[in-house]
Design an enzyme around this catalytic site. Sequence first.
Site, PDB file in Angstrom:
ATOM      1  CB  CYS A  29      50.824  37.247  35.469  1.00 54.32           C
ATOM      2  SG  CYS A  29      50.680  39.097  35.066  1.00 54.32           S
ATOM      3  N   PRO A  60      41.010  44.127  33.945  1.00 57.88           N
ATOM      4  CG  PRO A  60      41.380  42.546  31.646  1.00 57.88           C
ATOM      5  CD  PRO A  60      42.087  43.211  32.604  1.00 57.88           C
ATOM      6  N   GLY A  61      38.684  42.570  34.792  1.00 56.62           N
ATOM      7  CA  GLY A  61      37.937  41.980  35.640  1.00 56.62           C
ATOM      8  C   GLY A  61      37.857  40.620  35.039  1.00 56.62           C
ATOM      9  N   GLY A  62      38.664  39.666  34.910  1.00 64.97           N
ATOM     10  CA  GLY A  62      38.627  38.140  34.306  1.00 64.97           C
ATOM     11  C   GLY A  62      39.183  37.877  36.075  1.00 64.97           C
ATOM     12  CE  LYS A  63      44.988  36.961  38.643  1.00 64.97           C
ATOM     13  NZ  LYS A  63      44.696  37.522  37.094  1.00 64.97           N
ATOM     14  CG  ASP A  98      17.939  41.275  48.557  1.00 67.20           C
ATOM     15  OD1 ASP A  98      18.091  41.903  48.319  1.00 67.20           O
ATOM     16  OD2 ASP A  98      17.924  40.728  49.803  1.00 67.20           O
ATOM     17  CB  CYS A 144      43.767  46.425  40.743  1.00 65.61           C
ATOM     18  SG  CYS A 144      45.656  46.688  42.185  1.00 65.61           S
ATOM     19  CB  ALA A 145      38.376  44.673  39.557  1.00 69.53           C
TER      20      ALA A 145
END
Length: 505
Positions: free
Chosen positions: A438, A312-315, A358, A309-310
């Site tokens: 959280c 908005p991308g912080g973790k 790569d 569950c990415a």
Amino acid sequence: MSDDESRARRGDRQRPPARERSARHRSEQRPSERARRTDLARLTAYTAMREIADGAYANLALPRLLRDKRITGRDAGFATELVYGATRLSGLYDAIIASAAGRPVDKIDANVLDTLRLGAHQVLGMRVATHAAVDETVALARQVNGAGAAGFVNAVMRRISEREPDAWVELVSQGITDPVERLALRTSHPVWVAKALRAALIGHGATTPDEAEASLAALLEVDNEPAKVSLVARPGLCSLEELEDFGAERTGLSPVGAVLPEGDPGAVDAVRDGRAAVQDEGSQLLVLALAGAEVQGAAAADERWLDLCAGPGGKAGLLAALAIQRRIPFVANEISEHRADLVWQTLAAARLAAREADTSLKVRHGDGREMGEVDPAAYSRVLIDAPCTGLGALRRRPEARWRRSPADVAALAGLQRELLASGIEATAPGGLVGYATCSPHLNETRFVVADILKRRDDVEVVDARPLFVDASGEQLPELGEGPFVQLWPHVHGTDAMFFALLRKK
């Protein structure tokens, strides 16, 4: 004719007591005799309050307004404290306003009520001279609410200024006998939130029932303090030394974390580039814990990492940086197309680093509940930062406490269990699943994990506490009874993050 009027006509300049003078010196002037317009910072704060009332988030609406109006420095700080303070404490202020106005707040126009909340915060919660707070609030009312409302605001503000904050709390809490309800009103939290946090403190082993009220008071009071601006230096992309060059300071809590005492984090080059980010240190610590745990069996032979569950991308940003350093393929999955785009953007620097190293880095748009079927037993480490009520991050989200309800806990329960079950299915034997929220609410944390464990015999719990270490390598104190970890704002200075570590047998 009153004595005061007689003295005024005689030109009697005798000075009244200081408190009375500050409250009345200007506030007793008729609204027509006072300033008709307030300053830009207060007007912007009011505009933000109205947007928040319409569903906007303070941390998004206010910065945009400040940029648009080119408000910076002390004025920006003043407007921010006005909006955040008036929003956080609106529960208490509404009780005070109702008493001062002699009517329930639902009988006051919503736009006028926001003006009064801003005024109440200046008088009761900020170092603003009383006469200035009253004058400017009436001027704001005249400008945005109309002349008729300005007279009402003037009268209410004068009454609010007649008592000190503690006296108001005592007055509006009269008749409330339940200690948790009194505490909820004093610290401006919904009663259900205060009771849920009390249960969480006890349930996670942070306090005993006899000491629960004192611990709860400390937690709720910290909820009303502005959260520090925490930065993360994504390993391999940015160093702490680079953040220090922009004025950040190491805290020693997270090995990759720092705090920005002042200024706009968006002005930091590394933050703009995506090599660093604004991220609570509790979030940093749980990602480091998952990355630092031992993978066994088939999962160790061919590592591949997933953030289920990415958005908005912080973790995901920190986890991706760690994966790239080890040349491990990484997948960030997000169900929302918009949030998946945000993940793609925040991973820009990581995507470039992955190409240079790569190794594979992908952002996937899909339902996390289906990952167990789409990629069964494919990942060695899976992070599940589950959607939750956010009760552990109330310092950062001033409006959240008023938007959530007990029904939200129930509504999220099924989703949280489905995501955890899917994450386990997507994990290879010997691999690890990190379940995080959280929120410390027991129904979103321990109970979710317990329910899954009852249904499955292919996972075991790993004690996560030894993995939570500070910058010096020492284990953090007071993490709970284990094997889970529960962080607390009033203990660790982080958001109230929960973390459970499971191993696929």
